[in-house]
Structures are given as structure tokens and as C-alpha cells.
Design a protein around this motif. Structure first.
Motif, short mmCIF file in Angstrom:
data_model
loop_
_atom_site.label_atom_id
_atom_site.label_comp_id
_atom_site.label_asym_id
_atom_site.label_seq_id
_atom_site.Cartn_x
_atom_site.Cartn_y
_atom_site.Cartn_z
N UNK A 27 0.81 -1.21 0.00
CA UNK A 27 0.00 0.00 0.00
C UNK A 27 0.84 1.26 0.00
N UNK A 28 1.92 1.27 0.73
CA UNK A 28 2.71 2.50 0.84
C UNK A 28 3.92 2.39 -0.06
N UNK A 98 -7.39 6.50 -2.33
CA UNK A 98 -6.59 6.73 -1.12
C UNK A 98 -6.47 5.48 -0.27
N UNK A 99 -7.51 4.65 -0.24
CA UNK A 99 -7.48 3.49 0.65
C UNK A 99 -6.90 2.26 -0.04
N UNK A 117 -3.16 18.10 -3.08
CA UNK A 117 -2.47 18.23 -1.80
C UNK A 117 -2.99 17.24 -0.77
N UNK A 118 -4.12 16.61 -1.08
CA UNK A 118 -4.79 15.82 -0.05
C UNK A 118 -4.73 14.32 -0.33
N UNK A 119 -3.52 13.80 -0.44
CA UNK A 119 -3.38 12.35 -0.47
C UNK A 119 -3.30 11.72 -1.84
N UNK A 237 -0.57 9.09 -3.01
CA UNK A 237 0.73 9.54 -2.53
C UNK A 237 1.60 8.36 -2.12
N UNK B 41 -0.63 8.46 4.26
CA UNK B 41 -1.24 8.72 2.97
C UNK B 41 -1.37 10.20 2.69
N UNK B 42 -0.85 11.03 3.60
CA UNK B 42 -0.90 12.46 3.36
C UNK B 42 -2.31 13.02 3.36
N UNK B 43 -3.24 12.37 4.09
CA UNK B 43 -4.60 12.89 4.16
C UNK B 43 -4.68 13.82 5.38
#
Lengths: 344, 327
Positions: A27-28, A98-99, A117-119, A237, B41-43
Motif C-alpha cells: 500500500x505505501x 486513497x485506501x 495536496x490531499x493524499x 501519494x 497517505x498524506x490525508x
């Protein structure tokens, strides 16, 4: 309800994310390895936008966004059909990315800084669009300023909501919004006569106009404002390699068109002496290894999926039902704003 | 306390303590995971977004709203709509429930038969299907604004809604604002949109079918002897019902009606399928605009807990008052 359900699922996924032992690596970062192990690429899809993302009557997915996903599969796995499509609505798509439910989101998603900017990371725009109004020609409206006091159907979960509010304020139109949670509901309400206009991406309106009306000539589409939106496939990200691969796959389609490589001629061009083509098809090695792919990754994209021009004309342009003029989506060389990045 | 029962008590106490510790550990573990995963995750996290401009439109609201208001105010506006909707449906479904309960108990076979058919057909189909049906019926069957039905002066019925003259406070005095024809829509007056009408009618009919059965069962739970005794005293039917039957029936009616009212509040979240902007709709839009799902859902859960705790506290207090008056 579906949206709240997804939100809850997303939260559960976030909450439980650490529990599955091998998952964190996948995932990362490590998306490439995860995709190879799994054997297919998971793409977010819309499911009901003809020309961009929809299954045909045999269940085979097609469209510009779908082909973008297939190009990635061809580059990574050597087979454009090693893909699975996850239909997502406007609300679900960002959370799904994102998930980790999907690997890449090529689903007519507008690049905005707040989202970026948000993930998530936006890669390379695969379609430049504008927000449009569709009206009945009988209403007499030919531009946004003519819509004073009109009711407008909108679907939630999109940048369109903000554009709508801006347009209404900018021209003091006092528009009446009627907001729904699905595209189908907003389209149905527009065609029932509940609204005078339907607002969304002009490309989606073009698709609605030819697929949902008995007489497309009774309807007119015009821009809501002068802002161009970049519909851009996105990744999450934290995985630079995967980010590069998706960017490179889209770029290869643009560069393929620039170099004049098509599905038909790619095999004969493979033995070309042109150094640009040689490094494109992998005769001059280097780019593939740097990306962690086979050297023939770009060749596979053109051979199996085609160059950007072929994709455009076949899915949304002159060879399709939608017949959206190429306009801004031409290569920069031809007067558009699509800029291929050199391979060397 | 005997030795064996003391031992049993001690054992169950320890078991409960272990269970509690396990639940707390699970919550802490989940929370730590969530914080870690969100960060990796930068959220963005936190509630700072509430002060920012919402920028999205809300189609209709009890409270004034423009897209330049904050997310916090947008949520308040959604909450206002939810409360308006729930109160209206609670009042209407109670009133209709009383009427239908009487009709179903009546000896007139037409009245009781029709009521039974209504109750069974409404209770046995999904609410969401009923809502979509009412909404489609409204927007597809009513005429457009240029062919509006005009049943009374100043009243217009179209697929854009029902337009009524309405008093408005303007420049220091009350004026009657009447709808007038604009290019696209009527302007002025009061508008009941098809979205609002569909959710109010749909939710009211659904809740009425339950309320009617609760009220009927309450009335029928009062022993026949009470009716006969009251008649023997020579009480006229209306006073008999108000003074003898209702106070006893209410003890049976209030507890299930409490959960019925709570169901109304929860079912009001289905407003989004017909495009009425209730709190869950506004929250979902907020989540999409900000990407902050955990915060959004947390706010939503908290709001519903507060509304429903308050509702059940009030009704339980009322119930205790009823129950304590044993004669």
C-alpha cells in the motif's frame, strides 16, 4: 446511502489497514510489485460515461479512460486485458484511490490543487475539458448569461458544484440548483423537465446528448465559464515509481502520435533507424529499466492500444458517436495543448 | 450471599473486566492505526476545514445559505432541513396514524378494509422504492412552468414545485409575496419543491402505517371492561375516549412510538435519493469536497446521537409521567 456505506468502508479500511501483515508494503509504495503479483491492474471506472468509461453489450470495457488504463496494463504486464475495472461514483472515487482499493484512477477526474495536496498525485492530463450547460434549444439560451432564474440539475461529488456556484454569482444569475447524488438521477431529472439546464463536463454532456436523447438536435451545449479543466488520471501519494509509470504510459501515447507510430505501422517502424523511434520501441535500452519495466513497454502500448490520436478519434472523436472536435486535445505541434515529453 | 453465588459473582466480574479491557484496547489500536495510516497517505486530519468556505450550492434550506458560507454553517443548514423534515413527518404521521387506527377499528368494512390494504402495502415495500416512485411521479406527470396548473389565484402547480403566496417581512412591514412568471421559473412566494414534497409524503405515509398499528394496538390493549364501565357511568363517547381509554392506551403506545420517532429521524437520511439536502447529504458533499471522511462521518454520528438521545429522553420522561399515574 451508498456513499455513506463507502465512507464507512473506507474508514474501516483505514482503521484496519495495518492489520494485514503483507499489505503495508503493497500500500505505501510497491504498487508495481503488488500489481505484478496480482497479475492485473485495478482501475477506477465510471461505468456510464459513453466514450470515456463504459462496458459494451458484451461486458467489454471501452472508452478513453478505460484505454488509458489498458495502456498501463500493456506497459506493466504486457497485456492490455490484464485489468479489472471498479465502477465508482463521484463521491467514492477519491476515497477508493486513497485506501488502496484501486491502483490508478483514470475516471474523468479534474485536477485541483486541493485534491492534489490531499493524499493523491495527478499524473498527465488525458483530456482537456470545460464545464458546460446543456439546454433544450426551445429555451432560446445560447450562453450562460441567458440562464437568469433557471433551474439547473447537478450531481454532487464533483468540481461542477463549485463551478455552478461561481457562475451563478459571477453573472448574478440567481440559478436554482437541484442537486442529486448520482449522475443518472440528475440526467433523469433534466429530461423530465424538472430543470432547464444540466451542468457537468462538456464531454459528458456530449455523451448524454447522443446516447440519451431521441433527437440530439433539440439540445444545445455551451460553456459555463472560461476555465479549462484538466481531466487527469491520479495515483495515491507515497509511490514515486508507480507515479512515474502512469505518467510514462500516458506520455508514450502522446509521443507515439508525435512520432507517427500507429497500431498498424508500429511493427514495421520497430526496425526504423530514427533514434527517437529506436529509444521509444526499446531498441536503445535504458528507459524501460529506469522505470522498472520491460524495454518494449512503449511498443506494447502502441501495438495493443494505439497512440493518443487513435484513442481520441476512436472513443470520442470523429470515428465515434460523440464527435467531440479534437480542439485543445490536439498535440501542441498541431495547435492543441497536449505536450509529449521526450524519451531520451 | 452463599459461597457459590459469591464465587459466581467474582467470576462474572472478572470476565466483564477482561471484556471491557479488550474493547478499550481494540479502540486504541484502531485509533492509532487510523492516525498512522492517514499520516502515511498524506490525508489531512482535524476539524480546521469547518471554518473554510463551503463553495458548493445547497438547493433549498430553512436557514439562509450561500456558497460563501463556511462548511460548519452548511452542516447547520443541513441539520435545519433534517429537523424540519423529521418534525413535520412526526406530527403528520401521528395525526394520520390516529385517524387510520380509528378507521381500521371501525365496523365499516370499507374503512377497515382499505386501511388494512394501505398499511400492509406500505409496510411491506422498501421505503427507498416508494420515495423514487413518488419523486418520478411528481416530476414526470406535472406540467412545466409554462403550462402551470393554476387551481386558485396566486397558486401554481408545476414540475418545479407548488408555488403559494406567502407573507414576507420586507422594509419593516409584512407584505404578501405572490409568485410571478419569470423566463424560466416562477419567482417570489413560497415554493414547495418536488424533492421536499416527495420526501415528506413518502416518509409520512411509511411512518403513518407503523404509527397506525402502534396506536391501534394501544387502544385494543385497554380491557373491554373499561369501555363498559365508562359507558355504564353514562360518559359520552368522545369524553369516554379522552378520559378513560386514551390515558391507559398511551402507556402501551408511547414506548414503541418513541422508537418510531427515532426511526423517522434515521429514515430522513434517505432524502438524498430524491435530492433533498438533509444533513447526511450535506455531510457527504462536505466529505467529497474536503476528502476528510472520518471527521465528516464522526460529525454525522454525533449529530444523530444527540438528536435521538434528546428525543428519547423527552419521550421517556413523558412515559414515566404516564406510568406513575396508577390509580
Amino acid at each position: 446511502m451508498a456513499r455513506l456505506f463507502l465512507a464507512s468502508t473506507a474508514i474501516l479500511a483505514l482503521l484496519g489497514g495495518c492489520s494485514q501483515a503483507p499489505a503495508p508494503a503493497a500500500r505505501f509504495g510497491g504498487t508495481l510489485e503488488a500489481v505484478r503479483m496480482r497479475g492485473y491492474v485495478r482501475c477506477g471506472a465510471s461505468g456510464n460515461t459513453v466514450g470515456f468509461s463504459t462496458p459494451d453489450d458484451k461486458g467489454y470495457w471501452g472508452g478513453l479512460d478505460v484505454d488509458t488504463c489498458r495502456a498501463i496494463a500493456a506497459a506493466v504486464l504486457g497485456d492490455k486485458d490484464k485489468v479489472r475495472f471498479v465502477p465508482l461514483n463521484g463521491q467514492q472515487r477519491l476515497t477508493a484511490l486513497q485506501t488502496g482499493e484501486i491502483d490508478v484512477l483514470p475516471r474523468a477526474t479534474t485536477w485541483t490543487l486541493a485534491r492534489d495536496a490531499n493524499g493523491i498525485n495527478f499524473t498527465v492530463p488525458n483530456f482537456f475539458d470545460y464545464t458546460g450547460f446543456m439546454v433544450r434549444k426551445a429555451s432560446g439560451a445560447v450562453r450562460a448569461q441567458d440562464l437568469k432564474g433557471a433551474s439547473v440539475c447537478i450531481q454532487t461529488g464533483s468540481v461542477t458544484e463549485v463551478t455552478f456556484a461561481n457562475v451563478s454569482r459571477r453573472y448574478a444569475l440567481n440559478l436554482h440548483p437541484v442537486v442529486f447524488d448520482t449522475t443518472q438521477a440528475s440526467r433523469q431529472a433534466f429530461f423530465s423537465g424538472r430543470c432547464d439546464a444540466l451542468i457537468t463536463d462538456a464531454s459528458a454532456l456530449a455523451s448524454v446528448k447522443v446516447t440519451m436523447t431521441t433527437n440530439p438536435d433539440d439540445y444545445r451545449i455551451f460553456p459555463a465559464d472560461d476555465v479549462i479543466t484538466a481531466l487527469t488520471p491520479a495515483v495515491r501519494h507515497g509511490d514515486d515509481r508507480w507515479f512515474d509509470i502512469v505518467k510514462a504510459s500516458i506520455d508514450a501515447m502522446l509521443m507515439g502520435e508525435q512520432l507517427g507510430l500507429t497500431r498498424q505501422n508500429i511493427d514495421e517502424q520497430r526496425s526504423s533507424g530514427n533514434p527517437d523511434i529506436r529509444s521509444f520501441v526499446g531498441k536503445e535500452p535504458g528507459v524501460g529499466a529506469a522505470l522498472g519495466l520491460h524495454e518494449d513497454w512503449a511498443y506494447q502500448i502502441i501495438r495493443q492500444v494505439g497512440n493518443y490520436g487513435e484513442l481520441y478519434e476512436g472513443n470520442v472523436g470523429s470515428a465515434s458517436k460523440l464527435k467531440i472536435p479534437r480542439g485543445l486535445n490536439r498535440l501542441q505541434r498541431d495547435g492543441g495543448i497536449m505536450v509529449p515529453i521526450p524519451f531520451n | 450471599m452463599s459461597r457459590s453465588s459469591r464465587r459466581y459473582f467474582a467470576r462474572s466480574f472478572v470476565l466483564q473486566l477482561v471484556a471491557l479491557a479488550a474493547v478499550i484496547a481494540l479502540v486504541i489500536w484502531l485509533a492509532t492505526n487510523a492516525v498512522h495510516n492517514l499520516a502515511s497517505r498524506g490525508i489531512a486530519t482535524g476539524f480546521d476545514f469547518l471554518d473554510r468556505a463551503a463553495r458548493f450550492p445547497i438547493s433549498e434550506s430553512l436557514l439562509p445559505y450561500t456558497p460563501s458560507d463556511s462548511f460548519a454553517w452548511a452542516l447547520a443548514v443541513g441539520l435545519g432541513n433534517t429537523i424540519l423534515l423529521s418534525m413535520l413527518v412526526a406530527i403528520l404521521s401521528t395525526a394520520f396514524g390516529v385517524l387510520l387506527a380509528q378507521a381500521r377499528r371501525s365496523h365499516n368494512p370499507l374503512a377497515s378494509g382499505l386501511t388494512a390494504i394501505f398499511v400492509e402495502s406500505v409496510r411491506n415495500t422498501p421505503l427507498i422504492v416508494q420515495l423514487l416512485f413518488f419523486y418520478s411521479a411528481l416530476i414526470f406527470s406535472l406540467p412545466g412552468p409554462h403550462a402551470a396548473l393554476n387551481p386558485a389565484p396566486g397558486v401554481f402547480l408545476t414540475n418545479r414545485g407548488l408555488y403559494l403566496p406567502w407573507p414576507m417581512f420586507d422594509h419593516g412591514r409584512w407584505l404578501l409575496s405572490s409568485p410571478i412568471t419569470g423566463h424560466f421559473n416562477f419567482e417570489g412566494g413560497l415554493v414547495l419543491s418536488p424533492e421536499f414534497v416527495a420526501i415528506v409524503v413518502g416518509l409520512t405515509l411509511y411512518s403513518t402505517s407503523y404509527a397506525a398499528e402502534i396506536i391501534r394496538s394501544g387502544i385494543e390493549a385497554v380491557p373491554l371492561g373499561q369501555w363498559e364501565a365508562a359507558r355504564a357511568l353514562g360518559l359520552p363517547e368522545r369524553r369516554l375516549f379522552r378520559l378513560v381509554i386514551m390515558p391507559q392506551a398511551l402507556r402501551v403506545i408511547v414506548p414503541p412510538m418513541t422508537s418510531q420517532y427515532i426511526n423517522i429521524v434515521k429514515n430522513s437520511t434517505l432524502a438524498l435519493v430524491v435530492g433533498y439536502p438533509d444533513i447526511s447529504f450535506v455531510t457527504a458533499t462536505t466529505i467529497n469536497q474536503t476528502g476528510q471522511a472520518i471527521e465528516g462521518v464522526a460529525i454525522l454520528v454525533l449529530i444523530f446521537l444527540v438528536i435521538n438521545f434528546a428525543a428519547s429522553a423527552v419521550l421517556n420522561a413523558f412515559n414515566r409521567r404516564l406510568a406513575s399515574r396508577v390509580r
